[in-house]
Structures are given as structure tokens and as C-alpha cells.
Design an enzyme around this catalytic site. Structure first.
Site, PDB file in Angstrom:
ATOM      1  N   HIS A 257       0.853  -1.192   0.000  1.00  0.00           N
ATOM      2  CA  HIS A 257       0.000   0.000   0.000  1.00  0.00           C
ATOM      3  C   HIS A 257       0.890   1.244   0.000  1.00  0.00           C
ATOM      4  CE1 HIS A 257       0.629   0.757   4.288  1.00  0.00           C
ATOM      5  NE2 HIS A 257       0.056  -0.381   4.653  1.00  0.00           N
TER       6      HIS A 257
ATOM      7  N   CYS B 165      -3.568  -5.373  21.658  1.00  0.00           N
ATOM      8  CA  CYS B 165      -2.430  -4.655  21.098  1.00  0.00           C
ATOM      9  C   CYS B 165      -2.942  -3.324  20.538  1.00  0.00           C
ATOM     10  CB  CYS B 165      -1.801  -5.495  19.978  1.00  0.00           C
ATOM     11  SG  CYS B 165      -0.761  -4.537  18.866  1.00  0.00           S
TER      12      CYS B 165
ATOM     13  N   LYS C  78      -6.407  -2.716   6.432  1.00  0.00           N
ATOM     14  CA  LYS C  78      -7.128  -3.554   5.487  1.00  0.00           C
ATOM     15  C   LYS C  78      -8.621  -3.515   5.772  1.00  0.00           C
ATOM     16  CE  LYS C  78      -5.679  -7.652   3.309  1.00  0.00           C
ATOM     17  NZ  LYS C  78      -5.353  -9.070   3.405  1.00  0.00           N
TER      18      LYS C  78
ATOM     19  N   LYS D 111      -6.244   5.805   9.987  1.00  0.00           N
ATOM     20  CA  LYS D 111      -5.130   4.874   9.982  1.00  0.00           C
ATOM     21  C   LYS D 111      -5.294   3.922   8.793  1.00  0.00           C
ATOM     22  CE  LYS D 111      -3.101   1.530  13.122  1.00  0.00           C
ATOM     23  NZ  LYS D 111      -3.407   0.181  12.752  1.00  0.00           N
TER      24      LYS D 111
ATOM     25  N   CYS E 179       2.136  -7.983  15.339  1.00  0.00           N
ATOM     26  CA  CYS E 179       3.473  -7.377  15.440  1.00  0.00           C
ATOM     27  C   CYS E 179       4.570  -8.409  15.220  1.00  0.00           C
ATOM     28  CB  CYS E 179       3.722  -6.773  16.816  1.00  0.00           C
ATOM     29  SG  CYS E 179       2.629  -5.456  17.306  1.00  0.00           S
TER      30      CYS E 179
HETATM   31  N1  MSP Z   1       8.507  -7.229   8.027  1.00  0.00           N
HETATM   32  C1  MSP Z   1       8.641  -6.170   8.958  1.00  0.00           C
HETATM   33  C2  MSP Z   1       9.964  -5.438   8.764  1.00  0.00           C
HETATM   34  C3  MSP Z   1      11.187  -6.301   8.860  1.00  0.00           C
HETATM   35  S1  MSP Z   1      12.636  -5.380   8.516  1.00  0.00           S
HETATM   36  C4  MSP Z   1      13.872  -6.378   8.996  1.00  0.00           C
HETATM   37  C5  MSP Z   1       7.501  -5.181   8.766  1.00  0.00           C
HETATM   38  N2  MSP Z   1       6.886  -5.226   7.579  1.00  0.00           N
HETATM   39  S2  MSP Z   1       5.610  -4.332   7.148  1.00  0.00           S
HETATM   40  O1  MSP Z   1       5.169  -4.915   5.892  1.00  0.00           O
HETATM   41  O2  MSP Z   1       4.670  -4.262   8.198  1.00  0.00           O
HETATM   42  O3  MSP Z   1       6.187  -2.905   6.805  1.00  0.00           O
HETATM   43  C6  MSP Z   1       6.349  -1.932   7.791  1.00  0.00           C
HETATM   44  C7  MSP Z   1       6.919  -0.687   7.158  1.00  0.00           C
HETATM   45  O4  MSP Z   1       6.037  -0.172   6.122  1.00  0.00           O
HETATM   46  C8  MSP Z   1       7.078   0.486   8.110  1.00  0.00           C
HETATM   47  O5  MSP Z   1       8.230   0.411   8.885  1.00  0.00           O
HETATM   48  C9  MSP Z   1       7.117   1.633   7.130  1.00  0.00           C
HETATM   49  O6  MSP Z   1       8.378   1.657   6.513  1.00  0.00           O
HETATM   50  C10 MSP Z   1       6.066   1.245   6.107  1.00  0.00           C
HETATM   51  N3  MSP Z   1       4.728   1.728   6.446  1.00  0.00           N
HETATM   52  C11 MSP Z   1       3.624   0.956   6.688  1.00  0.00           C
HETATM   53  N4  MSP Z   1       2.558   1.768   6.915  1.00  0.00           N
HETATM   54  C12 MSP Z   1       2.935   3.058   6.832  1.00  0.00           C
HETATM   55  C13 MSP Z   1       2.275   4.286   7.015  1.00  0.00           C
HETATM   56  N5  MSP Z   1       0.990   4.364   7.297  1.00  0.00           N
HETATM   57  N6  MSP Z   1       3.003   5.423   6.912  1.00  0.00           N
HETATM   58  C14 MSP Z   1       4.349   5.389   6.639  1.00  0.00           C
HETATM   59  N7  MSP Z   1       4.993   4.238   6.480  1.00  0.00           N
HETATM   60  C15 MSP Z   1       4.317   3.049   6.541  1.00  0.00           C
HETATM   61  O7  MSP Z   1       7.233  -4.427   9.673  1.00  0.00           O
END
Ligand code: MSP
Length: 488
Positions: free
Chosen positions: A17, A139, A301, A298, A125
Site C-alpha cells: 500500500h 495490542c 485492510k 489509519k 506485530c
Molecule cells: N517485516 C517487517 C519489517 C522487517 S525489517 C527487517 C515489517 N513489515 S511491514 O510490511 O509491516 O512494513 C512496515 C513498514 O512499512 C514500516 O516500517 C514503514 O516503513 C512502512 N509503512 C507501513 N505503513 C505506513 C504508514 N501508514 N506510513 C508510513 N509508512 C508506513 O514491519
């Protein structure tokens, strides 16, 4: 040494996304700014239980599901003009070799021991949580109650590195940025950072624990590496750790880990502890950007507002998405992605600002000067350096503001100097000087925006650097009314 940066690797339980696109576009801009040879790692975090559950829902074998989803992520980045050097998949053999090697190194340093984990685990998480982290028993991030866990597994002696990491953060003020995240990390390490369980029993999906500790584990019972311990290792498996030592020596440590603020505990506490234990250098910098909401909500999904970045790029163009995300949200802080603002930015900054400048100037050069202008003006060094410095300091909004000031200045000059009047009055010399200056300005802008808007940059370069300039097609055409009002 070429610059080396990374993004998080993303879970593949859903399509990317715009939140994920945000981090990855920022990394691509930095990569392009630092030039060829830059090492840019991203990838997919595939050993998570979330992925197993998503595969089940899709009615597919897990491996097939993650294969298909990894392809979707890779393709999406391609369509957004994001060009990583390395795309790590944690189910790949090289990554497994790195995790095994790392486990052995940490084990040899006596930092792995057998214990019993009793407590809570949030599968959203993929993390162990404390009672005190919960709101109304749930959570706060995922709004679901954590599972109660009691299992015997392996622990990592993270606490041993507490003081060393704190001293390192103290001695290296830039290690964690922005400062608010640095303070958050310090207080977490002081108050909550302890040894952590790094294996999961009763789970088959994941990287099996290397068979070095024969006293433990029941033969035939699966036990896999905890997904965060596994995922963090992607940063080194990407550049050869465990499978190409020469490359690893050349490329590690990374200059920058770019992450969202949601995952700083893992990157700023656990990962440094892991590296210290394995005897490896720490990354030079970890930067945690803010989170944004979509029209005030926020991204989730269940709310159905997990916007596919491709929907936006198809309607407005890839460069509009890249520009909007970095020009209108302040990178280190939280913000809001708003469709009304996106429309406004498209119209004001892009169509009327840059687009109008390019079409007016190209049109007038064709009409009044038969497509030919004088030699290009020099002297953009100060501006170029300023924009490059701002970009490399991750001050993307300021960098783009600086460029747009030039664009507005050039548009204003057209209004003030009225080339059409000069033409009418037959002041050919003055007119040629003015339009030649404007062409030079546009070419300078095309270089400055290159990391941010590579396609637009190339179009400007093609349109204004040949021997004969002709009227350009609009860079940011009027949006079709019916398309613009459609919900998607
Ligand atoms: N798989 C773990 C990361 C492992 S790194 C060794 C993870 N993945 S995730 O798919 O949940 O991606 C999280 C990341 O997506 C966040 O740290 C950020 O970089 C990005 N974001 C997800 N939602 C976001 C927003 N709403 N706004 C900005 N960044 C966002 O966590």
C-alpha cells in the site's frame, strides 16, 4: 565507498500500500541522488505466520503463495520506477545460509541459551509484548488480544549488550535519527530491553534452527528461528554474509537503514545487539520516518483504505505520486495523505507550475525563435549543491521546495517580461536572451528533479536539449472528469 542503504523487508500477506511505497520511494530517491554503484536493498519478509495464514485464506500452499506475492511486490516497485540493487526474499537459500551462519556465530559467543518463554505474543506485530503495552487487553496497533504463550525455546542474551549500545548511541549522536526516535530508543533500552526468545516451537514455516545444540529440541519436532531475528539478518544476507564473504567485507556496514517509526525497537536495540554479538560492525545510521493516515484514518485492510499505489500512479502518473509523498509530507513526522490535497498539488505545483512552464517556453521557442536558443547558461552550482545536500540529509520536502521556487521564479519572469510583447515589438535579441535563459533554467530543473521524478526529468531533457525545440505535449494533462470523480 559507494553509498549503501536499505528499506525494511515487507510482509507479503497483502499487496503493497502507499505506506510501504513511501519508504521505498524515499530509498529510491536517495539511491538516484547518490548515483550509480549505490547499494539499495529491499525485499520481502516471508517467514512470518501472517503469510501462512494469508496463504491458507487464499487456498494456496504457503511457498506458492509467497512466490506469487513476492512477484507482485517486485512488479509494483518496478512500476513505480523504484530500482533496488538487491531484492531479498527470506525464503531464498542465500538468506538461509546467512541466518545459519549468524546463529552459529552468536551461539559460539555464548549468547544463545535454552529457556522457557511464558508471556504474551502479538501475531500482528510478530513480537512478544508486555501487559503494560496493551490497551483494554489488546495490542494498541492491531486491536487484537495477544496469545498466551508458554514454550521452551532459545533465548538471545540481548541484555549483555545494553550498556554497550547505550554508550554507542551516546557517542554517536547521528546513529539514530530524528532525535525523538533516539530518545525513545534510549528509554526503551534502559527500561524494557531484555533477553528475547528467538525460536518458535510448534511452527513449521520458517528457517529451522541449525543443528548445533544436540542437547535440546525433540527430534522430529519443528523449531524455527523467530521471524524478526531472521528478518533483520536480511540486511547482511543481501550483501553476501554467509555466502560471499568478499562482497560482504566490501559492502558492510550499510550507511543507512530507512524504517518506519513502528519498528525502531527492532532496528535500534535488537539489531545492534545481534551485530555486536556476532562481532560485526553496526550500520552507520538508522532513520525512522513518520507514519501517515489517509484522509485522517489509519491505513488498515479492514477500513478498506489500504490504497494500492498503482491506482494513484495510473491516474496521476508515477512522478505525481513520488512528488506528492515527498513534497507534502514531512519525512520525519507524522502526516496525512489526502486525496483533496493530491488533486490540488497535481493542479497547482505540477500542471500549472512545472507543466505550464515547459509548455509555454517550448511553444514560444518554436514560434518566435524557430526552435533554436543560444548556448546554455552556466552557474547553477550553488543551487545544485543545495538541493543535493537537502536530499541526502533526507530533507526531501525542503529540497523540492527549493526546486519549485525556481520554477515559480521562471514562470514569474515570463509574466513580468512578456515575451509575446517583445516579439510584437521586434526586440529579437532581448527575446532570444530571455527564452534561452528560461530553457537553461528548465534544463537545470530537469537535473534537479531527476532523483524524485525520473520520467518527467527525462521528458524535459529530451524536449529541451536537442538542436531544435518544438512545443511539448503537456507533462501533466488535465485529469479526465469522469475518471477523476470515480472512487478508485
Ligand atoms: N517485516 C517487517 C519489517 C522487517 S525489517 C527487517 C515489517 N513489515 S511491514 O510490511 O509491516 O512494513 C512496515 C513498514 O512499512 C514500516 O516500517 C514503514 O516503513 C512502512 N509503512 C507501513 N505503513 C505506513 C504508514 N501508514 N506510513 C508510513 N509508512 C508506513 O514491519
Amino acid at each position: 565507498m559507494p553509498y549503501h542503504l536499505t528499506t525494511p523487508i515487507y510482509y507479503v500477506n497483502a499487496e503493497p500500500h502507499i505506506g510501504h511505497a513511501y519508504t521505498t520511494i524515499a530509498a529510491d530517491v536517495l539511491t538516484r541522488s547518490h548515483g550509480s554503484g549505490t547499494q539499495f536493498t529491499t525485499g520481502t519478509d516471508e517467514n512470518s505466520l501472517k503469510n501462512v495464514e494469508a496463504a491458507k485464506k487464499a487456498g494456496k500452499p504457503t511457498q506458492q503463495y509467497v512466490d506469487e506475492m513476492a512477484a507482485v511486490w517486485l512488479k509494483t516497485w518496478g512500476e513505480l520506477n523504484i530500482q533496488p540493487t538487491t531484492f531479498v526474499r527470506t525464503t531464498a537459500t542465500n538468506h538461509r545460509l546467512a541466518v545459519e551462519r549468524f546463529w552459529v556465530a552468536v551461539h559460539a559467543n555464548k549468547d544463545i541459551y535454552r529457556g522457557t518463554y511464558v508471556g504474551l505474543y502479538c501475531s500482528g506485530c510478530e513480537a512478544y509484548v508486555n501487559e503494560t503495552d496493551l490497551t483494554d487487553g489488546c495490542c494498541p496497533m492491531h486491536k487484537t488480544p495477544p496469545q498466551q504463550l508458554k514454550e521452551e525455546n532459545y533465548f538471545f542474551r540481548a541484555s549483555r549488550y545494553k550498556n554497550q549500545i547505550l554508550a554507542y548511541i551516546e557517542a554517536n549522536p547521528d546513529f539514530i535519527s530524528p532525535p525523538s526516535r533516539r530518545n525513545e530508543t534510549i528509554s526503551f533500552i534502559k527500561n524494557g530491553f531484555d533477553d528475547i526468545s528467538i525460536s518458535r516451537k510448534t511452527q513449521e514455516w520458517g528457517i529451522p534452527i541449525p543443528a548445533i545444540d544436540t542437547n535440546h529440541g525433540v527430534p522430529g519436532e519443528p523449531e524455527v528461528v523467530y521471524v524478526w531475528f531472521d528478518a533483520l539478518i536480511n540486511y547482511i544476507s543481501a550483501v553476501g554474509y554467509g555466502w560471499d564473504e568478499k562482497q560482504f567485507k566490501e559492502k558492510w556496514p550499510a550507511d543507512l537503514h530507512l524504517v518506519g517509526k513502528d519498528i525502531i525497537k527492532f532496528h535500534c536495540a535488537l539489531w545492534p545487539a545481534m551485530l555486536l554479538s556476532a562481532g560485526l560492525p553496526l550500520p552507520k545510521k538508522i532513520y525512522a520516518h513518520g507514519f501517515f493516515t489517509v484522509d485522517g484514518q489509519k491505513i488498515s485492510k479492514s477500513l478498506g483504505n489500504a490504497i494500492d499505489p498503482l491506482k494513484i500512479s495510473q491516474k496521476y502518473g508515477v512522478d505525481t505520486l513520488r512528488y506528492y509523498l515527498l513534497a507534502k509530507l514531512s519525512f520525519g513526522n507524522d502526516g496525512d495523505f489526502s486525496f483533496a490535497q493530491l488533486d490540488e498539488v497535481y493542479q497547482a505545483d505540477l500542471a500549472n507550475g512545472l507543466g505550464n512552464l515547459a509548455s509555454r517556453v517550448s511553444n514560444m521557442v518554436e514560434k518566435y525563435l524557430d526552435g533554436k536558443v543560444w548556448a546554455r547558461k552556466e552557474g547553477y552550482h550553488v543551487l545544485t549543491n543545495q538541493v543535493e545536500t537537502l536530499t541526502r540529509e533526507l530533507l526531501f520536502r525542503d529540497a523540492l521546495e527549493t526546486i519549485w521556487k525556481e520554477i515559480y521564479r521562471a514562470n514569474k519572469r515570463i509574466e513580468d517580461d512578456k515575451p509575446w510583447q517583445l516579439a510584437k515589438e521586434g526586440k529579437t535579441e532581448v527575446l532570444a536572451a530571455l527564452l534561452s535563459d528560461l530553457v537553461s533554467d528548465i534544463l537545470c530543473v530537469s537535473r534537479l528533479i531527476a532523483p524524485y521524478m525520473p520520467t518527467t526529468s527525462q521528458k524535459l531533457l529530451d524536449g529541451f536539449s536537442g538542436p531544435k525545440i518544438s512545443k511539448m505535449n503537456p507533462l501533466f494533462p488535465r485529469l479526465e472528469k469522469e475518471v477523476a470523480s470515480k472512487k478508485e
